[in-house]
Write a protein that holds these residues in place. Structure first.
Motif, PDB file in Angstrom:
ATOM      1  N   VAL A 230       0.838  -1.196   0.000  1.00 22.95           N
ATOM      2  CA  VAL A 230       0.000   0.000   0.000  1.00 22.95           C
ATOM      3  C   VAL A 230       0.880   1.256   0.000  1.00 22.95           C
ATOM      4  O   VAL A 230       0.559   2.253  -0.650  1.00 22.95           O
ATOM      5  CB  VAL A 230      -0.974  -0.017   1.194  1.00 22.95           C
ATOM      6  CG1 VAL A 230      -1.728   1.303   1.309  1.00 22.95           C
ATOM      7  CG2 VAL A 230      -1.950  -1.175   1.058  1.00 22.95           C
ATOM      8  N   ALA A 231       2.013   1.204   0.702  1.00 25.31           N
ATOM      9  CA  ALA A 231       2.941   2.334   0.712  1.00 25.31           C
ATOM     10  C   ALA A 231       3.463   2.610  -0.696  1.00 25.31           C
ATOM     11  O   ALA A 231       3.587   3.774  -1.101  1.00 25.31           O
ATOM     12  CB  ALA A 231       4.100   2.064   1.666  1.00 25.31           C
ATOM     13  N   LEU A 232       3.757   1.568  -1.448  1.00 27.83           N
ATOM     14  CA  LEU A 232       4.205   1.759  -2.828  1.00 27.83           C
ATOM     15  C   LEU A 232       3.109   2.392  -3.690  1.00 27.83           C
ATOM     16  O   LEU A 232       3.395   3.232  -4.551  1.00 27.83           O
ATOM     17  CB  LEU A 232       4.641   0.422  -3.439  1.00 27.83           C
ATOM     18  CG  LEU A 232       5.988  -0.090  -2.978  1.00 27.83           C
ATOM     19  CD1 LEU A 232       6.236  -1.489  -3.546  1.00 27.83           C
ATOM     20  CD2 LEU A 232       7.090   0.855  -3.404  1.00 27.83           C
ATOM     21  N   LEU A 233       1.860   1.998  -3.453  1.00 28.83           N
ATOM     22  CA  LEU A 233       0.757   2.604  -4.194  1.00 28.83           C
ATOM     23  C   LEU A 233       0.611   4.086  -3.855  1.00 28.83           C
ATOM     24  O   LEU A 233       0.376   4.913  -4.742  1.00 28.83           O
ATOM     25  CB  LEU A 233      -0.549   1.864  -3.896  1.00 28.83           C
ATOM     26  CG  LEU A 233      -0.657   0.466  -4.485  1.00 28.83           C
ATOM     27  CD1 LEU A 233      -1.915  -0.229  -3.976  1.00 28.83           C
ATOM     28  CD2 LEU A 233      -0.660   0.521  -5.993  1.00 28.83           C
ATOM     29  N   PHE A 234       0.764   4.422  -2.577  1.00 33.26           N
ATOM     30  CA  PHE A 234       0.696   5.826  -2.177  1.00 33.26           C
ATOM     31  C   PHE A 234       1.848   6.615  -2.783  1.00 33.26           C
ATOM     32  O   PHE A 234       1.667   7.756  -3.209  1.00 33.26           O
ATOM     33  CB  PHE A 234       0.717   5.950  -0.646  1.00 33.26           C
ATOM     34  CG  PHE A 234      -0.649   5.919  -0.019  1.00 33.26           C
ATOM     35  CD1 PHE A 234      -1.183   7.061   0.551  1.00 33.26           C
ATOM     36  CD2 PHE A 234      -1.391   4.755   0.007  1.00 33.26           C
ATOM     37  CE1 PHE A 234      -2.440   7.042   1.132  1.00 33.26           C
ATOM     38  CE2 PHE A 234      -2.637   4.722   0.589  1.00 33.26           C
ATOM     39  CZ  PHE A 234      -3.167   5.870   1.142  1.00 33.26           C
ATOM     40  N   LEU A 235       3.036   6.026  -2.832  1.00 33.67           N
ATOM     41  CA  LEU A 235       4.178   6.692  -3.440  1.00 33.67           C
ATOM     42  C   LEU A 235       3.927   6.939  -4.923  1.00 33.67           C
ATOM     43  O   LEU A 235       4.183   8.035  -5.434  1.00 33.67           O
ATOM     44  CB  LEU A 235       5.443   5.858  -3.253  1.00 33.67           C
ATOM     45  CG  LEU A 235       6.715   6.421  -3.871  1.00 33.67           C
ATOM     46  CD1 LEU A 235       7.086   7.747  -3.216  1.00 33.67           C
ATOM     47  CD2 LEU A 235       7.850   5.419  -3.763  1.00 33.67           C
ATOM     48  N   ALA A 236       3.405   5.938  -5.622  1.00 35.33           N
ATOM     49  CA  ALA A 236       3.109   6.096  -7.047  1.00 35.33           C
ATOM     50  C   ALA A 236       2.059   7.182  -7.269  1.00 35.33           C
ATOM     51  O   ALA A 236       2.182   8.002  -8.186  1.00 35.33           O
ATOM     52  CB  ALA A 236       2.633   4.766  -7.631  1.00 35.33           C
ATOM     53  N   ALA A 237       1.033   7.212  -6.424  1.00 35.56           N
ATOM     54  CA  ALA A 237      -0.002   8.247  -6.553  1.00 35.56           C
ATOM     55  C   ALA A 237       0.587   9.624  -6.296  1.00 35.56           C
ATOM     56  O   ALA A 237       0.260  10.588  -7.000  1.00 35.56           O
ATOM     57  CB  ALA A 237      -1.148   7.961  -5.587  1.00 35.56           C
ATOM     58  N   GLY A 238       1.451   9.741  -5.309  1.00 40.94           N
ATOM     59  CA  GLY A 238       2.081  11.025  -5.015  1.00 40.94           C
ATOM     60  C   GLY A 238       2.929  11.513  -6.167  1.00 40.94           C
ATOM     61  O   GLY A 238       2.900  12.699  -6.522  1.00 40.94           O
ATOM     62  N   LEU A 239       3.695  10.608  -6.754  1.00 43.99           N
ATOM     63  CA  LEU A 239       4.521  10.990  -7.906  1.00 43.99           C
ATOM     64  C   LEU A 239       3.658  11.371  -9.099  1.00 43.99           C
ATOM     65  O   LEU A 239       3.979  12.297  -9.845  1.00 43.99           O
ATOM     66  CB  LEU A 239       5.468   9.856  -8.272  1.00 43.99           C
ATOM     67  CG  LEU A 239       6.558   9.555  -7.242  1.00 43.99           C
ATOM     68  CD1 LEU A 239       7.318   8.310  -7.648  1.00 43.99           C
ATOM     69  CD2 LEU A 239       7.472  10.736  -7.058  1.00 43.99           C
ATOM     70  N   PHE A 240       2.547  10.670  -9.285  1.00 45.45           N
ATOM     71  CA  PHE A 240       1.640  10.964 -10.387  1.00 45.45           C
ATOM     72  C   PHE A 240       1.020  12.354 -10.220  1.00 45.45           C
ATOM     73  O   PHE A 240       1.028  13.164 -11.148  1.00 45.45           O
ATOM     74  CB  PHE A 240       0.544   9.905 -10.475  1.00 45.45           C
ATOM     75  CG  PHE A 240      -0.499  10.194 -11.500  1.00 45.45           C
ATOM     76  CD1 PHE A 240      -0.234   9.999 -12.836  1.00 45.45           C
ATOM     77  CD2 PHE A 240      -1.744  10.671 -11.118  1.00 45.45           C
ATOM     78  CE1 PHE A 240      -1.211  10.278 -13.805  1.00 45.45           C
ATOM     79  CE2 PHE A 240      -2.704  10.949 -12.071  1.00 45.45           C
ATOM     80  CZ  PHE A 240      -2.442  10.747 -13.408  1.00 45.45           C
ATOM     81  N   TYR A 241       0.494  12.630  -9.022  1.00 51.03           N
ATOM     82  CA  TYR A 241      -0.175  13.910  -8.807  1.00 51.03           C
ATOM     83  C   TYR A 241       0.801  15.068  -8.721  1.00 51.03           C
ATOM     84  O   TYR A 241       0.462  16.200  -9.019  1.00 51.03           O
ATOM     85  CB  TYR A 241      -1.046  13.858  -7.555  1.00 51.03           C
ATOM     86  CG  TYR A 241      -2.348  13.127  -7.807  1.00 51.03           C
ATOM     87  CD1 TYR A 241      -3.285  13.654  -8.664  1.00 51.03           C
ATOM     88  CD2 TYR A 241      -2.595  11.908  -7.213  1.00 51.03           C
ATOM     89  CE1 TYR A 241      -4.469  12.990  -8.923  1.00 51.03           C
ATOM     90  CE2 TYR A 241      -3.767  11.225  -7.458  1.00 51.03           C
ATOM     91  CZ  TYR A 241      -4.708  11.778  -8.318  1.00 51.03           C
ATOM     92  OH  TYR A 241      -5.860  11.102  -8.566  1.00 51.03           O
ATOM     93  N   ARG A 242       2.040  14.795  -8.319  1.00 56.46           N
ATOM     94  CA  ARG A 242       3.050  15.859  -8.258  1.00 56.46           C
ATOM     95  C   ARG A 242       3.388  16.358  -9.655  1.00 56.46           C
ATOM     96  O   ARG A 242       3.681  17.529  -9.868  1.00 56.46           O
ATOM     97  CB  ARG A 242       4.314  15.344  -7.567  1.00 56.46           C
ATOM     98  CG  ARG A 242       5.341  16.432  -7.372  1.00 56.46           C
ATOM     99  CD  ARG A 242       6.579  15.870  -6.806  1.00 56.46           C
ATOM    100  NE  ARG A 242       7.176  14.990  -7.828  1.00 56.46           N
ATOM    101  CZ  ARG A 242       8.349  14.426  -7.709  1.00 56.46           C
ATOM    102  NH1 ARG A 242       9.037  14.562  -6.623  1.00 56.46           N
ATOM    103  NH2 ARG A 242       8.830  13.668  -8.676  1.00 56.46           N
ATOM    104  N   ASN A 243       3.343  15.465 -10.647  1.00 56.75           N
ATOM    105  CA  ASN A 243       3.732  15.828 -12.019  1.00 56.75           C
ATOM    106  C   ASN A 243       2.570  16.329 -12.868  1.00 56.75           C
ATOM    107  O   ASN A 243       2.748  16.584 -14.052  1.00 56.75           O
ATOM    108  CB  ASN A 243       4.383  14.620 -12.688  1.00 56.75           C
ATOM    109  CG  ASN A 243       5.716  14.291 -12.077  1.00 56.75           C
ATOM    110  OD1 ASN A 243       6.408  15.174 -11.591  1.00 56.75           O
ATOM    111  ND2 ASN A 243       6.069  13.019 -12.082  1.00 56.75           N
TER     112      ASN A 243
END
Length: 53
Positions: free
Chosen positions: A37-50
């Protein structure tokens, strides 16, 4: 949306802490789920940051 992307990284950190705690108490299935789940949150954060505004 970019200014609120930090919440995904905070969620990622929280799940990582949960995973470390679960490893400490020998709950491997829960720890594995927490790190996933932490990896999914990291991916979402990177997606929304860009995202462009």
């Amino acid at each position: 949306m970019r200014k609120t992307a930090w919440i995904w990284f905070v969620g990622c950190a929280a799940w990582i802490v949960d995973g470390v705690v679960q490893l400490h108490v020998d709950a491997l299935p829960h720890a594995r789920l927490a790190f996933t789940v932490a990896l999914l949150f990291l991916a979402a954060g990177l997606f929304y940051r860009n995202q462009k505004q």
